[in-house]
Design an enzyme around this catalytic site. Structure first.
Site, PDB file in Angstrom:
ATOM      1  N   TYR A  17     -14.277  11.772 -19.097  1.00  0.00           N
ATOM      2  CA  TYR A  17     -15.209   9.744 -18.903  1.00  0.00           C
ATOM      3  C   TYR A  17     -15.980  10.529 -17.733  1.00  0.00           C
ATOM      4  O   TYR A  17     -16.065  10.357 -17.110  1.00  0.00           O
ATOM      5  CB  TYR A  17     -13.625   9.599 -18.563  1.00  0.00           C
ATOM      6  CG  TYR A  17     -14.229   7.858 -17.805  1.00  0.00           C
ATOM      7  CD1 TYR A  17     -14.991   6.948 -18.479  1.00  0.00           C
ATOM      8  CD2 TYR A  17     -14.067   7.786 -16.911  1.00  0.00           C
ATOM      9  CE1 TYR A  17     -14.707   5.470 -18.215  1.00  0.00           C
ATOM     10  CE2 TYR A  17     -13.971   6.352 -16.232  1.00  0.00           C
ATOM     11  CZ  TYR A  17     -14.788   5.784 -17.002  1.00  0.00           C
ATOM     12  OH  TYR A  17     -14.776   4.239 -15.914  1.00  0.00           O
ATOM     13  N   LYS A  73      -7.262  -0.048 -19.972  1.00  0.00           N
ATOM     14  CA  LYS A  73      -7.525   0.518 -21.092  1.00  0.00           C
ATOM     15  C   LYS A  73      -6.427  -0.488 -22.455  1.00  0.00           C
ATOM     16  O   LYS A  73      -5.496  -1.649 -22.339  1.00  0.00           O
ATOM     17  CB  LYS A  73      -7.722   1.489 -22.263  1.00  0.00           C
ATOM     18  CG  LYS A  73      -9.048   2.461 -21.004  1.00  0.00           C
ATOM     19  CD  LYS A  73     -10.056   0.884 -20.509  1.00  0.00           C
ATOM     20  CE  LYS A  73     -11.318   1.576 -19.663  1.00  0.00           C
ATOM     21  NZ  LYS A  73     -11.257   3.393 -18.797  1.00  0.00           N
ATOM     22  N   ARG A  88       0.946  -1.830   0.040  1.00  0.00           N
ATOM     23  CA  ARG A  88       0.129   0.144   0.035  1.00  0.00           C
ATOM     24  C   ARG A  88       0.895   1.270  -0.182  1.00  0.00           C
ATOM     25  O   ARG A  88       0.411   2.229  -0.168  1.00  0.00           O
ATOM     26  CB  ARG A  88      -0.715  -0.016   1.092  1.00  0.00           C
ATOM     27  CG  ARG A  88      -2.042   1.230   1.171  1.00  0.00           C
ATOM     28  CD  ARG A  88      -3.277   0.942   2.141  1.00  0.00           C
ATOM     29  NE  ARG A  88      -2.757   0.443   3.306  1.00  0.00           N
ATOM     30  CZ  ARG A  88      -2.702   1.289   4.160  1.00  0.00           C
ATOM     31  NH1 ARG A  88      -1.759   2.659   3.813  1.00  0.00           N
ATOM     32  NH2 ARG A  88      -1.884   0.675   5.390  1.00  0.00           N
ATOM     33  N   ASP A  95      -5.213  12.937 -19.288  1.00  0.00           N
ATOM     34  CA  ASP A  95      -5.742  11.665 -19.387  1.00  0.00           C
ATOM     35  C   ASP A  95      -5.956  11.012 -20.580  1.00  0.00           C
ATOM     36  O   ASP A  95      -5.484  11.841 -21.447  1.00  0.00           O
ATOM     37  CB  ASP A  95      -7.444  11.473 -18.765  1.00  0.00           C
ATOM     38  CG  ASP A  95      -7.678  10.068 -19.356  1.00  0.00           C
ATOM     39  OD1 ASP A  95      -7.253   9.689 -19.239  1.00  0.00           O
ATOM     40  OD2 ASP A  95      -8.335   9.993 -18.075  1.00  0.00           O
TER      41      ASP A  95
HETATM   42  C1  LIG Z   1     -12.017   4.000 -18.278  1.00  0.00           C
HETATM   43  C2  LIG Z   1     -11.252   5.579 -18.260  1.00  0.00           C
HETATM   44  C3  LIG Z   1     -11.081   5.440 -16.629  1.00  0.00           C
HETATM   45  C4  LIG Z   1     -11.550   5.048 -15.266  1.00  0.00           C
HETATM   46  O1  LIG Z   1     -10.807   3.674 -15.402  1.00  0.00           O
HETATM   47  P1  LIG Z   1     -10.992   2.254 -15.445  1.00  0.00           P
HETATM   48  O2  LIG Z   1      -9.545   1.426 -14.904  1.00  0.00           O
HETATM   49  O3  LIG Z   1     -12.342   2.304 -15.149  1.00  0.00           O
HETATM   50  O4  LIG Z   1     -11.177   2.816 -13.197  1.00  0.00           O
HETATM   51  C5  LIG Z   1     -10.461   7.206 -17.389  1.00  0.00           C
HETATM   52  N1  LIG Z   1     -10.474   7.495 -17.898  1.00  0.00           N
HETATM   53  C6  LIG Z   1     -10.950   7.249 -19.239  1.00  0.00           C
HETATM   54  C7  LIG Z   1     -10.471   7.907 -20.410  1.00  0.00           C
HETATM   55  C8  LIG Z   1     -11.540   6.368 -19.184  1.00  0.00           C
HETATM   56  O5  LIG Z   1     -11.654   6.190 -20.692  1.00  0.00           O
END
Ligand SMILES: *Cc1c(COP(=O)(O)O)cnc(C)c1O
Length: 383
Positions: free
Chosen positions: A107, A202, A53, A177
């Site tokens: 998102y 992703k 952690r 992001d």
């Molecule tokens: C899926 C996604 C997130 C969140 O990610 P998780 O792994 O599902 O918590 C944040 N930003 C974007 C652009 C995403 O596609």
């Protein structure tokens, strides 16, 4: 090479394979060993105290180094999901009375976090659609400027250089992001952006079989968020770190194929009589084509479109044989979803209109299958 971060100047494919590899002290293996301990011996006074952690076990640090090398950042931290990374960053950076500006089309999960938890904690929030919108919203108490480019699901792009300049002038932190673009296609830090976040669920992992997130930045900044992140506890275990590392080794070649396939799908849809508007920043007719061309090396694997009124969305999804209806994105398998029914279902209709999100918009995460098979699947489902 093994274990050391490669020196600057190596290509993306090489960094994907080699950076951040954990040395195998027992067997001399070329892959990182999976270090499962949650207790680590304290041998030297004042020495490192490792604990899962604390984000500092060997496999966690290996991922941080690899993604940092890909993003040209000093260091990185890996989390148990993209939202764990985003919430740790936002909750540790923004306090009561602070102000932050967010891109409107972000998102859905981030949007929910901002409009509930952040607002309830006394953070003042503004929304912006463009650089001009960000400029107009910035004030003395602004601490964070937050964007996704390309955004989900309308694939709008924000000029990163202008955003970084605005952050510098206003004393705020700029955050991107970069999940949709991936570090193969776009490196926000090269344009002066302070912090880059990924949902590694992703493209970084790329196989639709784990959940993870990453934050990369300067080491001093990561130190500043670490204490709060430790309290929040959103860590990733050693086995998932290893699996993510294996996924990352092929990131460069996967993204190249995603780029090629998505580009071909966007061209195909653009010429199809059953399709209205196509959203893809690599199409010369796209409103953000110039921005994308200036700051991206490839345009990514996500394509959105609006089928003509004659196409029934439900039967379109049912007729697809290879491309499967599913949430999530960025894996080797092609997926389709209707954001107004899935990722953005909680967004009020009026706000959806403001975001430019049509209720019939279809979002494709174009995988790495053979392009002819994908086009045939789309053709069959559209007609
Ligand atoms: C899926 C996604 C997130 C969140 O990610 P998780 O792994 O599902 O918590 C944040 N930003 C974007 C652009 C995403 O596609």
């Amino acid at each position: 090479m093994n274990g050391k971060a490669p020196s600057k100047g190596l290509g993306m494919g090489t960094i994907c394979v080699h950076s951040g590899t954990v040395p195998d002290a027992i067997g001399g293996g070329t892959s990182s060993p999976i270090v499962t301990s949650s207790s680590f011996q304290l041998l030297e006074e004042g020495g490192k105290q490792s604990y899962p952690r604390y984000f500092n076990t060997p496999n966690q640090e290996g991922i941080g180094k690899k993604v940092a090398a890909l993003e040209n950042a000093e260091d990185g931290m890996v989390f148990g999901s993209g939202m764990a990374a985003i919430s740790a960053f936002l909750l540790s950076t923004l306090r009561k009375g602070d102000h932050a500006v967010f891109q409107r089309g972000i998102y859905g999960g981030t949007r929910d976090l901002v409009s509930t938890v952040l607002v309830e904690n006394g953070v003042e929030v503004s929304w912006a659609d463009s650089i001009e919108g960000f400029r107009g919203a910035v004030k003395k108490s602004t601490k964070v400027l937050y964007v996704e480019t390309p955004s989900n699901p309308t694939l709008r792009c924000i000029d990163l250089k202008l955003l970084a300049e605005l952050a510098t002038h206003s004393g705020a932190m700029s955050v991107v992001d970069n999940t949709f673009a991936t570090p193969i296609n776009q490196n926000p830090i090269a344009f002066g952006i302070h912090v880059v976040i990924h949902s590694a669920t992703k493209y970084l992992n790329g196989h639709g079989d784990l959940s993870a997130g990453v934050v990369v930045s300067q080491s001093s900044f990561l130190e500043a968020i670490r204490d709060d992140a430790i309290c929040l506890g959103g860590v990733l275990n050693a086995h998932d770190c290893y699996q993510l590392e294996r996924g990352l080794k092929t990131l460069a070649i996967r993204v190249q194929k995603h780029n090629e396939n998505a580009s071909a799908v966007a061209d195909f849809l653009g010429r199809h009589s059953a399709v209205g508007r196509v959203y893809y920043p690599g199409l010369p007719g796209d409103p953000d084509y110039r921005i994308a061309k200036d700051q991206m090396r490839g345009f990514g694997g996500m394509v959105s479109f609006e089928p003509e009124g004659s196409v029934d969305l439900d039967s379109f999804q049912r007729r697809l044989e290879l491309i499967r209806p599913a949430i999530s994105l960025g894996g080797v398998d092609s997926l389709v979803c209707i954001p107004s029914q899935t990722s953005h279902r909680k967004v009020p209709r009026a706000e959806m209109r403001r975001m430019g999100l049509d209720s019939r918009l279809v979002r494709l995460s174009v995988g790495i299958e053979d392009i002819d098979d994908l086009l045939e699947d789309l053709e069959r489902a559209l007609t």
